[in-house]
Design a protein around this motif. Structure first.
Motif, mmCIF file in Angstrom:
data_model
loop_
_atom_site.group_PDB
_atom_site.id
_atom_site.type_symbol
_atom_site.label_atom_id
_atom_site.label_comp_id
_atom_site.label_asym_id
_atom_site.label_seq_id
_atom_site.Cartn_x
_atom_site.Cartn_y
_atom_site.Cartn_z
ATOM 1 N N GLY A 1 0.982 -0.996 0.019
ATOM 2 C CA GLY A 1 0.186 -0.025 -0.360
ATOM 3 C C GLY A 1 0.933 1.637 0.063
ATOM 4 O O GLY A 1 0.927 1.886 -1.367
ATOM 5 N N LEU A 2 1.748 1.274 0.863
ATOM 6 C CA LEU A 2 2.095 2.836 1.436
ATOM 7 C C LEU A 2 3.450 2.672 0.377
ATOM 8 O O LEU A 2 4.446 3.864 -1.188
ATOM 9 C CB LEU A 2 3.203 2.712 2.348
ATOM 10 N N PRO A 3 4.017 1.816 -0.376
ATOM 11 C CA PRO A 3 5.179 1.749 -1.888
ATOM 12 C C PRO A 3 4.831 1.767 -3.029
ATOM 13 O O PRO A 3 5.296 2.868 -3.545
ATOM 14 C CB PRO A 3 5.832 -0.041 -1.427
ATOM 15 N N VAL A 4 3.249 1.419 -3.164
ATOM 16 C CA VAL A 4 3.029 2.217 -4.708
ATOM 17 C C VAL A 4 1.980 2.911 -4.039
ATOM 18 O O VAL A 4 2.774 4.372 -5.049
ATOM 19 C CB VAL A 4 1.310 1.153 -4.276
ATOM 20 N N ALA A 5 2.061 4.495 -3.312
ATOM 21 C CA ALA A 5 1.288 5.742 -2.903
ATOM 22 C C ALA A 5 3.299 6.628 -2.834
ATOM 23 O O ALA A 5 2.814 7.125 -4.154
ATOM 24 C CB ALA A 5 1.439 5.986 -1.803
ATOM 25 N N GLN A 6 4.606 5.560 -2.652
ATOM 26 C CA GLN A 6 5.535 6.347 -2.897
ATOM 27 C C GLN A 6 5.745 6.387 -4.264
ATOM 28 O O GLN A 6 6.336 7.750 -4.738
ATOM 29 C CB GLN A 6 6.251 5.806 -2.059
ATOM 30 N N ALA A 7 5.638 5.888 -4.973
ATOM 31 C CA ALA A 7 5.942 5.056 -6.637
ATOM 32 C C ALA A 7 4.970 6.467 -6.744
ATOM 33 O O ALA A 7 6.232 6.930 -8.360
ATOM 34 C CB ALA A 7 5.260 4.102 -7.214
ATOM 35 N N ILE A 8 4.160 6.823 -6.483
ATOM 36 C CA ILE A 8 3.069 7.270 -7.303
ATOM 37 C C ILE A 8 3.912 9.371 -7.236
ATOM 38 O O ILE A 8 3.285 9.680 -8.154
ATOM 39 C CB ILE A 8 1.666 7.356 -7.115
ATOM 40 N N GLN A 9 4.061 8.868 -5.895
ATOM 41 C CA GLN A 9 4.596 10.443 -5.534
ATOM 42 C C GLN A 9 5.561 10.753 -6.126
ATOM 43 O O GLN A 9 5.998 11.728 -6.660
ATOM 44 C CB GLN A 9 4.669 9.887 -3.697
ATOM 45 N N GLN A 10 6.347 9.781 -6.430
ATOM 46 C CA GLN A 10 8.339 9.598 -6.538
ATOM 47 C C GLN A 10 7.461 10.534 -8.555
ATOM 48 O O GLN A 10 8.144 11.077 -9.149
ATOM 49 C CB GLN A 10 9.200 8.859 -6.725
ATOM 50 N N GLY A 11 6.735 9.662 -8.827
ATOM 51 C CA GLY A 11 6.374 10.158 -10.707
ATOM 52 C C GLY A 11 6.086 10.960 -10.707
ATOM 53 O O GLY A 11 6.528 12.221 -12.107
ATOM 54 N N LEU A 12 4.837 11.912 -9.588
ATOM 55 C CA LEU A 12 4.727 13.571 -9.641
ATOM 56 C C LEU A 12 5.551 14.216 -9.563
ATOM 57 O O LEU A 12 5.572 15.772 -10.389
ATOM 58 C CB LEU A 12 3.334 13.157 -9.438
ATOM 59 N N LYS A 13 6.618 14.038 -8.119
ATOM 60 C CA LYS A 13 7.218 14.843 -8.526
ATOM 61 C C LYS A 13 8.136 15.127 -9.618
ATOM 62 O O LYS A 13 8.534 16.553 -9.421
ATOM 63 C CB LYS A 13 8.037 14.009 -7.112
ATOM 64 N N ARG A 14 8.692 14.246 -10.733
ATOM 65 C CA ARG A 14 9.407 14.752 -11.586
ATOM 66 C C ARG A 14 8.320 15.318 -12.456
ATOM 67 O O ARG A 14 9.049 15.815 -13.762
ATOM 68 C CB ARG A 14 9.568 13.383 -12.323
ATOM 69 N N ALA A 15 7.426 15.719 -12.571
ATOM 70 C CA ALA A 15 6.803 16.690 -13.554
ATOM 71 C C ALA A 15 6.221 17.998 -12.685
ATOM 72 O O ALA A 15 5.455 18.750 -13.236
ATOM 73 C CB ALA A 15 5.436 15.621 -13.855
ATOM 74 N N GLY A 16 6.930 18.582 -11.525
ATOM 75 C CA GLY A 16 6.872 19.564 -10.952
ATOM 76 C C GLY A 16 5.486 19.704 -9.427
ATOM 77 O O GLY A 16 4.586 20.217 -9.361
ATOM 78 N N ILE A 17 5.004 17.922 -9.447
ATOM 79 C CA ILE A 17 3.971 18.333 -8.867
ATOM 80 C C ILE A 17 4.025 17.142 -7.159
ATOM 81 O O ILE A 17 4.579 16.441 -7.413
ATOM 82 C CB ILE A 17 2.480 17.312 -9.667
ATOM 83 N N THR A 18 3.902 17.958 -6.232
ATOM 84 C CA THR A 18 4.042 17.610 -5.155
ATOM 85 C C THR A 18 2.674 16.801 -4.022
ATOM 86 O O THR A 18 1.407 17.074 -4.622
ATOM 87 C CB THR A 18 4.349 19.016 -4.342
ATOM 88 N N VAL A 19 3.321 15.926 -3.319
ATOM 89 C CA VAL A 19 2.236 15.201 -3.292
ATOM 90 C C VAL A 19 2.425 14.760 -2.071
ATOM 91 O O VAL A 19 3.802 14.278 -1.598
ATOM 92 C CB VAL A 19 2.086 13.990 -3.964
ATOM 93 N N LYS A 20 2.067 14.977 -1.112
ATOM 94 C CA LYS A 20 1.492 15.083 0.151
ATOM 95 C C LYS A 20 0.877 13.676 0.653
ATOM 96 O O LYS A 20 0.173 14.066 0.371
ATOM 97 C CB LYS A 20 1.296 16.641 1.108
ATOM 98 N N LEU A 21 1.965 13.304 1.056
ATOM 99 C CA LEU A 21 0.582 11.812 1.805
ATOM 100 C C LEU A 21 0.597 11.743 3.295
ATOM 101 O O LEU A 21 1.249 12.532 4.020
ATOM 102 C CB LEU A 21 2.280 10.752 2.234
ATOM 103 N N LEU A 22 -0.900 11.786 3.270
ATOM 104 C CA LEU A 22 -1.443 11.683 4.230
ATOM 105 C C LEU A 22 -1.358 10.656 5.580
ATOM 106 O O LEU A 22 -0.767 9.024 4.570
ATOM 107 C CB LEU A 22 -2.632 11.704 4.264
ATOM 108 N N PRO A 23 -1.298 10.700 6.521
ATOM 109 C CA PRO A 23 -1.541 9.544 7.480
ATOM 110 C C PRO A 23 -1.903 8.282 6.948
ATOM 111 O O PRO A 23 -2.656 8.137 6.375
ATOM 112 C CB PRO A 23 -1.832 9.604 8.666
ATOM 113 N N PRO A 24 -1.420 7.011 6.489
ATOM 114 C CA PRO A 24 -1.873 5.489 6.359
ATOM 115 C C PRO A 24 -2.809 5.619 7.134
ATOM 116 O O PRO A 24 -3.413 5.303 8.373
ATOM 117 C CB PRO A 24 -1.310 4.274 5.807
ATOM 118 N N LEU A 25 -3.955 4.447 6.228
ATOM 119 C CA LEU A 25 -5.183 4.186 7.242
ATOM 120 C C LEU A 25 -5.383 2.308 7.106
ATOM 121 O O LEU A 25 -5.040 2.000 6.254
ATOM 122 C CB LEU A 25 -6.194 4.719 6.377
ATOM 123 N N ASP A 26 -5.771 1.916 7.900
ATOM 124 C CA ASP A 26 -6.530 0.537 7.653
ATOM 125 C C ASP A 26 -8.124 0.506 6.899
ATOM 126 O O ASP A 26 -8.154 1.391 6.425
ATOM 127 C CB ASP A 26 -7.290 0.127 9.101
#
Length: 560
Positions: free
Chosen positions: A408-433
């Motif tokens: 769950g978290l690694p996938v979110a981080q993969a998307i976060q890093q991809g969008l960062k390269r396009a100049g988009i900042t993604v803030k990950l909220l605390p993960p939920l159950d």
């Protein structure tokens, strides 16, 4: 009622994902057994589940799973390797006769159908089984019929509500269903557990009926130790000549329940004793064991994998100001690094193939297309150009992830890093159950921009890929239109495809809706989920189709 779940559950405890692009529907699933299955023997099913529910009113089982070993419906599913699931008559003589503009469906029962005691299966038993499913005390089962049958919205079951007039039985072999709107997929609906026969005289203790239901399939309950073991034995009243969907090969089936996932997989890898005749139908090969499995050809040959399965996708909350502009959402299509998501899920073989459509391979209506062609790792420069053209800079988004799965978290981080390269900042909220995440994304105050989800229909119709996720009626109040996408033209197209009783025409209509929605870009398809299950060396006819991406328990046999 479709399967919306986090990644680990959406593939129902299976391993990663998906289909092979242009030839996805033609790809033969791996791990299929080659030796001849023979009559006889005991098939052992190793499961982590602590409960197996055989009450048809409470069951959400797919058409090829456990409950259908014991119970039959009006129609059933037939699967073959490399082919889409087929709808076939089961207790009925055909898949239904439609009239009244698609609002009336009529079925005739086959002659000679019997229960174990020799008594006949009659239409009234099926009517009663359907009526039971409306009882509040028997909730939890698949319930598509509840909103489709006339009067179903107010009916409360046979215990307090009397008779449901929209299910008619003019004689012992005829059932007539009156719907409140045309619904072309009704023949699939009547394959569901609720359409199994339940003799009224046997329903003396509704709360415990599922412990030993009156069997209409090839097996009946021999014994049940709750949370530990379920044993099925042959039903002497079952006649193979009336059943296109089930082979009834094993003499008995034993479910070993409540096992730990690592125990299930280690036992099947070892392939010793009775475990040679065992399989799992819902416990994945975890990432930690992939080297063990792939490093041993004998073990790898006993992993059945599906060519496709659930759609894993990035949902963009279109009601949030930052994502209300479709041009911004289209830019994100190019910014996402799908390859990184694929790697996080286990790689191409066990993590799946990249997705570009909403309808998944194995479902009629699937056509491979890509409105946003980009390299697997995305095209950040194109995304930047599109954002600039839309007058958007310094885009910041929030994303919520699932913390109950390893990916769950690694996938979110993969998307976060991809969008960062396009100049988009993604803030990950605390993960939920899982439960908290579902409450958030399906609730009426969705305080997030992005989230990753998975979806698997309950039956092989593109309706299940489209309507629950993109119809305006499914926004909030527990609905799974988590991108909050609303388009009146799409709603009209969904209604038209839903009403079409010619399933071939309907498939073409659903394919057009797929493209229509993707032009508005409410979600980014990531990967088509591939399931993977181990089986013992003596288990045969154990394979996974593109849909359903689970073994067809109705046809499994054993070799000596």
């Amino acid at each position: 009622m479709m399967k919306h779940l986090t990644r680990a559950v959406a593939v129902a405890a299976a391993l990663a994902l998906a289909a092979a692009a242009c030839n996805a529907n033609d790809k033969t699933a791996s791990g299929g057994s080659t030796a001849a299955a023979e009559q006889g023997g005991t098939w052992h099913v190793l499961t982590t589940s602590k409960e197996i529910n055989l009450d048809p009113a409470k069951s959400q089982n797919l058409g090829i799973s456990t409950i259908h070993l014991v119970l039959r419906g009006l129609t059933s599913w037939k699967t073959e390797q490399g082919k889409a699931a087929q709808l076939v008559p089961d207790l009925a003589t055909d898949t239904g006769q439609v009239s009244d503009g698609g609002k009336t469906w009529t079925y005739k029962l086959k002659p000679g159908l019997k229960y174990a005691d020799g008594s006949p299966i009659v239409a009234a038993d099926i009517k009663y089984g359907i009526e039971r499913s409306f009882a509040p005390e028997l909730s939890g089962g698949l319930g598509y019929h509840k909103s489709l049958l006339v009067g179903g919205d107010k009916y409360t079951g046979p215990y307090k509500g009397g008779d449901l007039a929209s299910v008619q039985t003019p004689d012992d072999t005829t059932l007539v269903f009156k719907l409140n709107k045309p619904f072309g997929d009704w023949p699939w609906i009547v394959s569901m557990p609720a359409f199994s026969p339940v003799p009224k005289k046997a329903d003396t203790d509704p709360a415990h009926y599922g412990e030993k239901p009156v069997a209409s399939g090839p097996y009946q309950v021999k014994s049940l130790a709750p949370g530990s073991k379920l044993e099925l034995e042959r039903n002497p009243g079952w006649d193979k000549s009336t059943d296109q969907a089930r082979t009834g090969l094993p003499d008995s089936i034993v479910f070993d329940m409540g096992l730990q996932p690592d125990v299930v997989n280690q036992r099947l890898i070892a392939d010793a004793g009775d475990d040679k005749f065992a399989a799992t139908t819902g416990t994945s090969v975890p990432a930690a064991l992939i080297p063990t499995v792939t490093g041993n050809p004998a073990v790898k040959a006993r992993v059945a994998t599906s060519p496709s399965g659930a759609l894993e996708y990035l949902a963009m909350n279109t009601k949030r100001p930052a994502l209300s502009n479709p041009e911004v959402r289209k830019a994100i299509q190019f910014a996402v690094d799908k390859q990184a998501v694929q790697v996080a899920e286990g790689g191409p073989e066990y993590g799946g193939e990249l997705a570009t459509t909403l309808i998944t391979p194995g479902i009629d209506g699937f056509t491979k297309f890509d409105l946003y062609p980009a390299p697997p790792q995305g095209d950040p420069e194109k995304a930047k150009q599109m954002l600039a053209a839309a007058g958007v800079s310094n885009l910041t988004l929030t994303m919520v992830a699932d913390n109950t799965t390893a990916t769950g978290l690694p996938v979110a981080q993969a998307i976060q890093q991809g969008l960062k390269r396009a100049g988009i900042t993604v803030k990950l909220l605390p993960p939920l159950d899982s439960e908290s995440l579902t409450d958030l994304i399906t609730g009426n105050k969705p305080d997030f921009d992005l989230t990753v989800s998975s979806w698997l229909p309950d039956f092989p119709s593109a309706l299940g890929n489209i309507q629950p996720l993109f119809a305006s009626s499914e926004i909030g109040n527990g609905g799974y239109n988590i991108s909050r996408y609303s388009n009146p033209a799409v709603d009209s197209a969904i209604a038209a495809a839903t009403a079409e009783s010619d399933l071939g025409k309907a498939a073409g209509m659903w394919g057009a809706v797929d493209k229509q929605i993707m032009q508005d870009s409410p979600v980014v398809p990531l990967i088509y989920a591939r399931n993977a299950f181990l089986h013992g060396s003596k288990v045969q006819n154990f394979y996974l189709s593109a849909y359903p991406p689970y073994p067809n328990q109705l046809i499994v046999g054993l070799s000596k």
